[in-house]
Design a protein around this motif. Structure first.
Motif, mmCIF file in Angstrom:
data_model
loop_
_atom_site.group_PDB
_atom_site.id
_atom_site.type_symbol
_atom_site.label_atom_id
_atom_site.label_comp_id
_atom_site.label_asym_id
_atom_site.label_seq_id
_atom_site.Cartn_x
_atom_site.Cartn_y
_atom_site.Cartn_z
ATOM 1 N N ILE A 1 67.356 -6.264 -7.951
ATOM 2 C CA ILE A 1 65.844 -6.514 -7.554
ATOM 3 C C ILE A 1 65.093 -5.316 -7.211
ATOM 4 C CG2 ILE A 1 64.363 -7.657 -6.133
ATOM 5 C CD1 ILE A 1 66.228 -9.910 -6.190
ATOM 6 N N VAL A 2 65.799 -4.448 -6.105
ATOM 7 C CA VAL A 2 65.053 -3.385 -5.745
ATOM 8 C C VAL A 2 64.600 -2.300 -6.954
ATOM 9 C CG1 VAL A 2 65.372 -1.290 -4.240
ATOM 10 C CG2 VAL A 2 65.704 -3.632 -3.391
ATOM 11 N N ARG A 3 65.826 -2.018 -7.469
ATOM 12 C CA ARG A 3 65.872 -1.118 -8.783
ATOM 13 C C ARG A 3 64.622 -1.452 -9.787
ATOM 14 N NH1 ARG A 3 70.678 -1.955 -11.091
ATOM 15 N NH2 ARG A 3 71.841 -0.326 -9.865
ATOM 16 N N LYS A 4 64.578 -2.679 -10.036
ATOM 17 C CA LYS A 4 63.399 -3.062 -10.837
ATOM 18 C C LYS A 4 62.056 -3.052 -10.334
ATOM 19 C CE LYS A 4 61.363 -5.082 -14.717
ATOM 20 N NZ LYS A 4 61.407 -4.267 -15.991
ATOM 21 N N ALA A 5 61.852 -3.209 -9.007
ATOM 22 C CA ALA A 5 60.763 -3.076 -8.247
ATOM 23 C C ALA A 5 60.499 -1.633 -8.360
ATOM 24 C CB ALA A 5 60.994 -3.721 -6.807
ATOM 25 N N LEU A 6 61.318 -0.717 -8.067
ATOM 26 C CA LEU A 6 60.793 0.816 -8.159
ATOM 27 C C LEU A 6 60.637 1.085 -9.375
ATOM 28 C CD1 LEU A 6 63.988 2.537 -6.329
ATOM 29 C CD2 LEU A 6 61.600 2.536 -5.550
ATOM 30 N N GLU A 7 61.174 0.586 -10.447
ATOM 31 C CA GLU A 7 60.575 0.801 -11.842
ATOM 32 C C GLU A 7 59.086 0.554 -12.066
ATOM 33 O OE1 GLU A 7 63.407 -0.973 -14.671
ATOM 34 O OE2 GLU A 7 65.061 0.137 -13.969
ATOM 35 N N GLU A 8 58.888 -0.846 -11.418
ATOM 36 C CA GLU A 8 57.397 -1.140 -11.734
ATOM 37 C C GLU A 8 56.486 -0.757 -10.722
ATOM 38 O OE1 GLU A 8 56.735 -3.508 -14.129
ATOM 39 O OE2 GLU A 8 58.589 -3.195 -14.846
ATOM 40 N N ALA B 1 66.251 -2.473 0.230
ATOM 41 C CA ALA B 1 64.908 -2.197 -0.046
ATOM 42 C C ALA B 1 64.346 -0.770 0.947
ATOM 43 C CB ALA B 1 63.775 -3.351 0.355
ATOM 44 N N ILE B 2 65.107 -0.900 2.150
ATOM 45 C CA ILE B 2 64.831 0.085 2.970
ATOM 46 C C ILE B 2 65.074 1.580 2.466
ATOM 47 C CG2 ILE B 2 65.592 1.387 5.329
ATOM 48 C CD1 ILE B 2 65.593 -1.701 6.513
ATOM 49 N N LYS B 3 66.429 1.348 1.829
ATOM 50 C CA LYS B 3 66.760 2.891 1.252
ATOM 51 C C LYS B 3 65.732 3.437 0.301
ATOM 52 C CE LYS B 3 71.558 1.034 1.349
ATOM 53 N NZ LYS B 3 72.675 0.466 0.493
ATOM 54 N N ALA B 4 65.156 2.297 -0.563
ATOM 55 C CA ALA B 4 64.327 2.798 -1.424
ATOM 56 C C ALA B 4 62.545 2.978 -1.118
ATOM 57 C CB ALA B 4 64.419 1.689 -2.675
ATOM 58 N N GLY B 5 62.510 2.562 0.059
ATOM 59 C CA GLY B 5 61.109 2.745 0.531
ATOM 60 C C GLY B 5 60.241 1.700 0.173
ATOM 61 N N ILE B 6 60.627 0.658 0.018
ATOM 62 C CA ILE B 6 60.038 -0.923 -0.281
ATOM 63 C C ILE B 6 59.993 -1.675 0.899
ATOM 64 C CG2 ILE B 6 59.866 -2.940 -1.957
ATOM 65 C CD1 ILE B 6 60.840 -1.192 -4.149
ATOM 66 N N THR B 7 58.802 -2.225 0.900
ATOM 67 C CA THR B 7 58.833 -3.240 2.049
ATOM 68 C C THR B 7 58.997 -4.654 1.561
ATOM 69 O OG1 THR B 7 57.169 -2.039 3.308
ATOM 70 C CG2 THR B 7 57.005 -4.441 3.787
ATOM 71 N N VAL B 8 59.843 -5.464 2.397
ATOM 72 C CA VAL B 8 60.218 -6.939 1.982
ATOM 73 C C VAL B 8 59.449 -7.628 2.997
ATOM 74 C CG1 VAL B 8 61.844 -8.572 1.565
ATOM 75 C CG2 VAL B 8 62.287 -6.026 0.927
ATOM 76 N N TYR B 9 58.740 -8.918 2.528
ATOM 77 C CA TYR B 9 58.371 -9.948 3.232
ATOM 78 C C TYR B 9 59.396 -10.971 2.989
ATOM 79 C CZ TYR B 9 53.801 -7.404 3.632
ATOM 80 O OH TYR B 9 52.743 -6.527 3.674
#
Length: 245
Positions: free
Chosen positions: A27-34, A57-65
């Motif tokens: 999920i996180v990998r795809k979120a990064l791609e998008e 997500a923290i590793k990738a710099g993405i915020t999760v709600y």
């Protein structure tokens, strides 16, 4: 102010209708791609995969709600989001209390598993998560707000599992922080059918059950940063924060 791209309705491998490829890592990998800045994790009637998605997500710099898609007694789907893991666990206890004791049949409905960072199964949910809990929509809304969460009826334009399909209308006294529309309609088209909803806050998300759907539609949020309180202000249209569709 900055603009952030958010897909706030994503299912993981824990949802029985979710693909077995919907692990936190994927999920996180795809979120990064998008190029998503924020994702919302909303499995059916369970929050138990949220922590691991947050770690990835923290590793990738993405915020999760962190949240859940609740099926109310009327079989209306509603999104709920909570700021902390402690509050999330309190709401999980509420879900566990009111989810009926119907055992899942994986061959019929799909597997309901929690996986760790190595994609090993750490838990399998025995109860069927797509069942309706024994609390009506007003009771669910009250509990979400009692815990300081955000309450958003899901895909309200859909032909099933929505406010308009199950009730025929959106109750004017329902206290919602926003309303979600599916990718199959626009705000303008929805308001032509339901003009009394004018002035309400709408969001649009993918409702992804497979990797390829993640980010296929998303909401832009104008905020100072991606913190939960900023999200709340954006839904309220306060202090220059806003939702952009």
């Amino acid at each position: 102010m900055k603009e952030f791209s958010a897909d706030l309705h994503i299912h993981t491998v824990l949802s029985p209708c979710g693909s077995l490829e919907m692990s936190p890592r994927n999920i996180v990998r795809k979120a990064l791609e998008e190029k998503l800045d924020i994702i919302g994790i909303t499995d059916h009637n369970s929050t138990r995969q949220c922590r691991e998605v947050c770690r990835e997500a923290i590793k990738a710099g993405i915020t999760v709600y962190t949240g859940v898609e609740v099926t109310t007694k009327e079989e209306v789907h509603c999104l709920a989001f909570f700021e902390t893991f402690d509050i999330l666990e309190a709401f999980q206890a509420y879900l566990d209390r009111y989810l009926p004791d119907i055992i899942n049949n994986p061959e019929l409905f799909g597997y309901q598993v929690v996986v760790d960072e190595e994609e090993n199964i750490s838990y399998e949910e025995p109860k069927l998560l797509i069942s309706a809990i024994s609390q009506n929509i007003d009771q669910v809304e009250a509990e979400v707000h009692r815990l300081g969460g955000l309450f958003i009826p899901a895909h309200i334009n859909r032909q099933k599992f929505s406010l308009t399909s199950q009730l025929g209308f959106v109750p004017p006294d329902l206290i919602a922080d926003a309303f979600e529309l599916s990718k199959h309609t626009s705000v303008e088209d929805f308001l032509k059918q339901f003009p009394y909803m004018r002035g309400r806050t709408f969001i649009r998300n993918s409702d992804a059950h497979q990797q390829e759907a993640i980010g296929s539609i998303h909401t832009r949020l104008r905020m100072e940063h991606t913190g939960f309180d900023e999200f709340r202000k954006a839904l309220q249209g306060k202090e220059g924060r806003e939702v952009i569709l």
